[in-house]
Design a protein around this motif. Sequence first.
Motif, mmCIF file in Angstrom:
data_model
loop_
_atom_site.group_PDB
_atom_site.id
_atom_site.type_symbol
_atom_site.label_atom_id
_atom_site.label_comp_id
_atom_site.label_asym_id
_atom_site.label_seq_id
_atom_site.Cartn_x
_atom_site.Cartn_y
_atom_site.Cartn_z
ATOM 1 N N ILE A 1 1.273 7.029 -6.626
ATOM 2 C CA ILE A 1 0.223 8.032 -6.833
ATOM 3 C C ILE A 1 0.790 9.426 -6.600
ATOM 4 O O ILE A 1 0.532 10.361 -7.361
ATOM 5 C CB ILE A 1 -0.981 7.746 -5.902
ATOM 6 N N LEU A 2 1.602 9.551 -5.556
ATOM 7 C CA LEU A 2 2.212 10.838 -5.229
ATOM 8 C C LEU A 2 3.124 11.303 -6.364
ATOM 9 O O LEU A 2 3.111 12.477 -6.753
ATOM 10 C CB LEU A 2 3.011 10.688 -3.929
ATOM 11 N N MET A 3 3.905 10.376 -6.905
ATOM 12 C CA MET A 3 4.803 10.696 -8.011
ATOM 13 C C MET A 3 4.012 11.139 -9.235
ATOM 14 O O MET A 3 4.382 12.080 -9.933
ATOM 15 C CB MET A 3 5.645 9.457 -8.370
ATOM 16 N N LEU A 4 2.886 10.448 -9.480
ATOM 17 C CA LEU A 4 2.031 10.758 -10.621
ATOM 18 C C LEU A 4 1.449 12.159 -10.473
ATOM 19 O O LEU A 4 1.416 12.944 -11.416
ATOM 20 C CB LEU A 4 0.899 9.721 -10.695
ATOM 21 N N LEU A 5 1.008 12.488 -9.254
ATOM 22 C CA LEU A 5 0.439 13.810 -8.985
ATOM 23 C C LEU A 5 1.500 14.896 -9.166
ATOM 24 O O LEU A 5 1.228 15.960 -9.724
ATOM 25 C CB LEU A 5 -0.125 13.850 -7.562
ATOM 26 N N GLY B 1 0.818 -1.202 0.000
ATOM 27 C CA GLY B 1 0.000 0.000 0.000
ATOM 28 C C GLY B 1 0.849 1.248 0.000
ATOM 29 O O GLY B 1 0.551 2.211 -0.699
ATOM 30 N N MET B 2 1.946 1.209 0.776
ATOM 31 C CA MET B 2 2.853 2.351 0.840
ATOM 32 C C MET B 2 3.455 2.613 -0.539
ATOM 33 O O MET B 2 3.587 3.753 -0.961
ATOM 34 C CB MET B 2 3.977 2.076 1.842
ATOM 35 N N LYS B 3 3.795 1.539 -1.246
ATOM 36 C CA LYS B 3 4.371 1.660 -2.576
ATOM 37 C C LYS B 3 3.372 2.302 -3.527
ATOM 38 O O LYS B 3 3.708 3.136 -4.348
ATOM 39 C CB LYS B 3 4.779 0.270 -3.085
#
Length: 66
Positions: free
Chosen positions: A51-55, A44-46
């Motif tokens: 998602i954070l990188m994508l944002l 889940g952390m991965k």
Amino acid sequence: MRVDSEKSFGTRECPSCATEVPANENRCPICSYEFPNTNPRQRGMKLWGAILMLLLLLALVLAAYL
Ligand SMILES: [Zn+2]
């Protein structure tokens, strides 16, 4: 009565050498293949990291256009 400690954990097949490795072992004793960590919390952390990188990438692209 015999207690089989390996049986209670189950086995999984090594994708590298097809050996049955006890599920509680993270490394294959034959070829030292390391099984990927299947901890759901770590997975889940991965996912959140992705998602954070994508944002962040999206924000950079938007910033370039504005
Ligand atoms: Zn192996």
